[in-house]
Write an enzyme that holds these catalytic residues in place. Structure first.
Site, PDB file in Angstrom:
ATOM      1  N   GLY A   1     -11.300 -23.083  -4.681  1.00  0.00           N
ATOM      2  CA  GLY A   1     -12.510 -22.535  -5.271  1.00  0.00           C
ATOM      3  C   GLY A   1     -13.764 -22.686  -4.441  1.00  0.00           C
ATOM      4  N   VAL A   2     -13.746 -22.130  -3.223  1.00  0.00           N
ATOM      5  CA  VAL A   2     -14.938 -22.156  -2.377  1.00  0.00           C
ATOM      6  C   VAL A   2     -15.169 -20.784  -1.765  1.00  0.00           C
ATOM      7  CG1 VAL A   2     -14.693 -24.599  -1.804  1.00  0.00           C
ATOM      8  CG2 VAL A   2     -13.627 -22.876  -0.337  1.00  0.00           C
TER       9      VAL A   2
ATOM     10  N   HIS B   1       0.807  -1.217   0.000  1.00  0.00           N
ATOM     11  CA  HIS B   1       0.000   0.000   0.000  1.00  0.00           C
ATOM     12  C   HIS B   1       0.844   1.273   0.000  1.00  0.00           C
ATOM     13  CE1 HIS B   1       0.474  -0.217   4.497  1.00  0.00           C
ATOM     14  NE2 HIS B   1       0.520   1.089   4.362  1.00  0.00           N
TER      15      HIS B   1
ATOM     16  N   GLY C   1       3.461   6.666   7.924  1.00  0.00           N
ATOM     17  CA  GLY C   1       4.844   6.863   7.487  1.00  0.00           C
ATOM     18  C   GLY C   1       5.755   5.754   7.956  1.00  0.00           C
ATOM     19  N   ASN C   2       5.347   5.036   9.019  1.00  0.00           N
ATOM     20  CA  ASN C   2       6.094   3.870   9.496  1.00  0.00           C
ATOM     21  C   ASN C   2       5.850   2.637   8.638  1.00  0.00           C
ATOM     22  OD1 ASN C   2       6.040   5.110  12.677  1.00  0.00           O
ATOM     23  ND2 ASN C   2       7.845   3.980  12.009  1.00  0.00           N
ATOM     24  N   SER C   3       4.798   2.671   7.830  1.00  0.00           N
ATOM     25  CA  SER C   3       4.449   1.501   7.030  1.00  0.00           C
ATOM     26  C   SER C   3       5.629   1.079   6.167  1.00  0.00           C
ATOM     27  CB  SER C   3       3.241   1.798   6.139  1.00  0.00           C
ATOM     28  OG  SER C   3       2.075   1.940   6.898  1.00  0.00           O
TER      29      SER C   3
ATOM     30  N   ASP D   1       0.107  -7.712   1.532  1.00  0.00           N
ATOM     31  CA  ASP D   1       0.550  -6.318   1.603  1.00  0.00           C
ATOM     32  C   ASP D   1       2.080  -6.209   1.645  1.00  0.00           C
ATOM     33  OD1 ASP D   1       0.209  -3.594   1.550  1.00  0.00           O
ATOM     34  OD2 ASP D   1      -0.085  -3.385   3.705  1.00  0.00           O
TER      35      ASP D   1
END
Length: 391
Positions: free
Chosen positions: A292-293, A132, A234-236, A162
């Protein structure tokens, strides 16, 4: 002779009296200057080791994590991701210019800029950060703590965890050492390093508050380290390290109603980040299993409604036609209780267990169908590149 015996008797009497008075009023005088108390002679205890200063107070001096910070901070970078503005379809329209002027046109052309952090994990220039942080960016600028700046290229991204991998081209890069998140315990000290609010590199400390956090609705695959070390916007993408400066996780998200730190932060374990990184570098994608469920958690109310003899599992609400699960005999209404030899009690565990399987692997899916417990053989397929909830 009698006089001598009388003097001796009086002396003994006086001595005993003095000893009784001293023992009653000043017992410390009889302990040879040992003022630590008589407790060790009464009950077995473990005394704290003396401090480096030899303080008699018994209060341990505050530890410093400066060595860990010095070891880890050179490899934690600041990331500026910018996205070019969308072209205004009316920018050449004279009526648009008449009403909004050049200022209105310029406002439409301001680039979007996002700030985040990243961690250099390889001398070849590979960086770990959050998806992100750089999602949709046209230009990514990386600034090292030594003030060097360079543009980064995107090696690959994995929105479902992520995680993103970047690469920069510079010589003599500082590299962080990988620690082991598998040996972490609640209460262990950790440091969070990043660039909160763009103020510059910042180190905060805290402890591991919880392990294996999931079902938070942040990512598809969740197995977070929770910490109370201050993590802010900003720490991400920054580093979560141990007191030795070794990488334990990639800081990802916070729980906050104000936008600032409330002492509830989440980091992706380094084991997960490394697995994703290796897949992206080697194959350009992360290969995961898929059956596929459409799953949802089994609640006591649902179990009672269907008269199920179990209280835990994952209810299958839909099955993809001609998909792996359908071909293996899984039906809507079945409750999955295990994948292979791994029990599953919620959707997160089902997602993780199936994703760990390789495409074309054959596995046994344990299901509860009404009052019958069944074991169905399913051939696993490769998970499509979609951020849907379908498993």
């Amino acid at each position: 002779m009698r006089k001598t015996w009388l003097i001796f008797s009086q002396a003994v009497t006086v001595s005993v009296a003095v000893l009784f008075v001293v023992a009653t009023l000043k017992p410390d005088w009889l302990r040879g200057g040992n003022h630590t108390g008589m407790l060790p002679n009464i009950v077995s205890i473990i005394e704290a080791a003396p401090t480096a200063e030899g303080s008699a107070s018994g209060v341990q001096r505050v530890l410093s994590y400066s060595s860990a910070a010095k070891r880890a901070t050179p490899a934690v970078v600041s990331i500026t991701a910018s996205k070019a503005p969308a072209r205004n379809p009316h920018e050449n329209d004279p009526w648009f210019r008449f009403f909004f002027g050049e200022e209105g046109q310029n406002r439409q052309q301001q680039p979007q800029v996002g700030l985040g952090s990243g961690v250099i994990v390889s001398a070849e220039g590979y960086l770990l950060t959050n998806n992100h942080v750089i999602e949709g960016a046209d230009d990514i600028e990386v600034q090292l703590p030594d003030r060097r700046q360079v543009r980064a290229e995107v090696v690959g991204t994995d929105p479902e965890t992520d995680v993103a991998v970047l690469k920069i081209k510079l010589d003599k890069l500082p590299v962080i050492a990988f620690g082991s998140a598998d040996t972490l315990e609640v209460g262990d000290v950790v440091l969070a390093i990043g660039n909160p609010f763009g103020v510059g590199q910042t180190v905060t400390s805290g402890i591991v508050s919880a392990l294996g956090r999931n079902q938070l609705g942040i990512n598809t695959f969740e197995n977070f380290i929770q910490t109370d070390a201050a993590i802010n916007p900003g720490n991400s993408g920054g580093a979560l390290v141990d007191p030795n400066g070794n990488l334990l996780g990639i800081n990802t998200a916070i729980y906050s109603r104000s936008g600032g730190s409330l002492g509830i932060g989440f980091a992706i374990p380094v084991s997960t980040a490394r697995q994703v990184m290796e897949g992206l570098i080697k194959d350009g994608q992360v290969t995961r299993g898929w059956i596929g469920v459409e799953p949802r958690d089994l609640t006591p109310e649902i179990a009672e409604t269907f008269n199920l003899p179990i209280q835990q599992g994952v209810l299958i609400t839909g099955v993809l036609q001609n998909g792996p699960a359908s071909a293996g005999g899984v039906r809507p209404g079945d409750v999955v209780t295990k994948v292979g030899d791994k029990p599953v009690v919620n959707v997160s565990q089902l997602l993780t267990a199936v994703a760990a399987l390789k495409p074309q692997d054959k596995t046994v899916i344990g299901v509860q169908r009404g009052e019958k417990a069944l074991e169905l053989k399913v051939t696993v397929a490769q998970r499509p590149k979609v951020s849907a909830k379908r498993e």
